[in-house]
Design a protein around this motif. Structure first.
Motif, short mmCIF file in Angstrom:
data_model
loop_
_atom_site.label_atom_id
_atom_site.label_comp_id
_atom_site.label_asym_id
_atom_site.label_seq_id
_atom_site.Cartn_x
_atom_site.Cartn_y
_atom_site.Cartn_z
N SER A 118 -87.53 -64.97 39.64
CA SER A 118 -88.09 -66.31 39.65
C SER A 118 -87.95 -66.95 41.04
O SER A 118 -86.86 -67.03 41.60
CB SER A 118 -87.39 -67.19 38.60
OG SER A 118 -87.87 -68.51 38.66
N PHE A 119 -89.08 -67.41 41.55
CA PHE A 119 -89.07 -68.10 42.85
C PHE A 119 -89.24 -69.61 42.66
O PHE A 119 -88.54 -70.40 43.29
CB PHE A 119 -90.18 -67.56 43.74
CG PHE A 119 -90.31 -68.29 45.05
CD1 PHE A 119 -89.42 -68.04 46.09
CD2 PHE A 119 -91.31 -69.24 45.25
CE1 PHE A 119 -89.53 -68.73 47.30
CE2 PHE A 119 -91.41 -69.93 46.44
CZ PHE A 119 -90.52 -69.67 47.48
N LEU A 120 -90.17 -70.01 41.76
CA LEU A 120 -90.41 -71.44 41.56
C LEU A 120 -91.09 -71.66 40.23
O LEU A 120 -92.12 -71.04 39.92
CB LEU A 120 -91.31 -71.99 42.68
CG LEU A 120 -91.76 -73.46 42.54
CD1 LEU A 120 -90.56 -74.40 42.63
CD2 LEU A 120 -92.80 -73.81 43.60
N ARG A 121 -90.52 -72.56 39.43
CA ARG A 121 -91.17 -73.03 38.22
C ARG A 121 -91.79 -74.40 38.53
O ARG A 121 -91.07 -75.34 38.88
CB ARG A 121 -90.18 -73.15 37.06
CG ARG A 121 -89.64 -71.82 36.55
CD ARG A 121 -88.76 -72.01 35.32
NE ARG A 121 -88.39 -70.74 34.71
CZ ARG A 121 -87.22 -70.13 34.89
NH1 ARG A 121 -86.30 -70.69 35.66
NH2 ARG A 121 -86.97 -68.97 34.31
N ILE A 122 -93.10 -74.51 38.37
CA ILE A 122 -93.81 -75.73 38.77
C ILE A 122 -93.28 -76.95 38.04
O ILE A 122 -93.05 -78.01 38.64
CB ILE A 122 -95.32 -75.59 38.51
CG1 ILE A 122 -95.90 -74.44 39.34
CG2 ILE A 122 -96.05 -76.89 38.81
CD1 ILE A 122 -95.83 -74.65 40.83
#
Length: 337
Positions: A118-122
């Motif tokens: 996981s890099f970014l959850r909006i």
């Protein structure tokens, strides 16, 4: 005269019996025919609901895939992802994704680096940076491994969604992936709008509990036969109809007619499969068939009324004919004397 009177009674009784028998057969046949027609209409409505559920699921998969593809091919997003700039990605995407969430049922948007980190959850930008999702997010793993977009249904940290995953790459090669998740409410609301069926999505509770750690614990009543209701148009309606027996061993589409508290319901159960084709639950749709119930009662009343009318008409005709026949016979006997 006494003999004629006795013969007249025998003919009259025989005729009345035959008339009643014919009227009864006619009424029974009419009721069966009407009931078969009504049952056919009920089955048609349930078949339409199945078709809409299946086509809507496929449509939402395509929708999710197209949205993911749009984002994955935006040059500014590709550059920001390559630079590891979460703030820039959020600044460009979050306003649009808030509108997508509120209007169109988009409930997830997430960037990953290979294989499935996981890099970014909006929608939750502070959560899960660097978390390894590879043990349960096979869609993401396979997208990054095969360098090919994927679409389907899968459970993630935020719950089950209808997903589309696409790749981001630049001149230096592949960077990672981006996915869009669609809520099941888009399917259930469309079903209700077009058919009147209340719908709910039920998913393997053990799977959801193990993977979807960002979800709050469910109410106990929402777990039926090991399946958790994750979304519903009207849970109060569903909970009175959906029983463990209905959800046991859901391996294929099932349509059921059931009477609850004196009311007839049509029930549709459509298996829910993840993107690999493995069964993980079901979509259940129910509708109260009160219109058909009233029509069935009205059909019985009409058939009986018509049968009685037949009896009266035929009896009247027969009585007139009997009177004519026996009056003439009596007149002939009198004249012969």
């Amino acid at each position: 005269m006494k003999i004629l009177s006795t013969q007249r009674q025998k003919v009259l009784y025989t005729t009345i019996f035959a008339t009643l028998l014919m009227a009864g057969i006619s009424a029974y046949s009419s009721i069966l025919s009407q009931q078969a027609s009504i049952d056919g209409c009920k089955q048609h409505e349930m078949d339409v609901a199945v078709s809409i559920i299946q086509s809507s699921l496929q449509s939402e998969m395509n929708n999710a895939a197209s949205k993911a593809s749009v984002v994955a091919h935006l040059p500014s997003i590709i550059d920001a992802f390559r630079a590891g700039n979460r703030e820039q990605i959020l600044a460009r995407l979050l306003p649009a994704f808030l509108i997508q969430r509120d209007r169109y049922g988009v409930n997830e948007g997430q960037f990953h680096t290979a294989p499935a980190t996981s890099f970014l959850r909006i929608y939750t930008p502070e959560a899960g940076h660097g978390e390894d999702l590879s043990s349960f997010r096979e869609m993401v793993v396979n997208t990054n491994k095969e360098h090919a977009p994927k679409k389907g249904i899968e459970v993630g940290r935020a719950g089950i969604s209808i997903r589309g995953v696409d790749l981001l790459k630049d001149a230096d090669g592949y960077i990672g992936s981006f996915e869009v998740g669609m809520s099941f409410m888009t399917v259930l609301d469309y079903l209700k709008k077009n058919t009147g069926f209340e719908g709910g999505a039920f998913v393997d509770n053990e799977l959801v509990s193990r993977v979807a750690t960002l979800l709050p614990p469910p109410d106990a009543e929402r777990i039926v036969a090991g399946l958790r209701n994750v979304e519903a148009t009207d849970w109060n309606v569903l909970k009175t109809i959906v029983t463990p027996e209905l959800l046991a061993s859901v391996t294929g589409v099932k349509t059921v007619l059931k009477t609850v508290a004196g009311s007839d319901f049509g029930i549709v159960i459509t298996p829910l499969q993840d993107y690999k084709g493995v069964g993980i639950g079901a979509i259940v749709a129910v509708k109260k068939f009160d219109v058909f119930q009233k029509e069935s009662s009205a059909a019985v009343v009409r058939a009986i009324a018509f049968a009685l009318l037949q009896v009266l008409v035929l009896a009247g005709i027969v009585l007139v004919m009997i009177n004519i026949m026996f009056v003439r016979s009596a007149s002939v006997q009198e004249s012969s004397k």
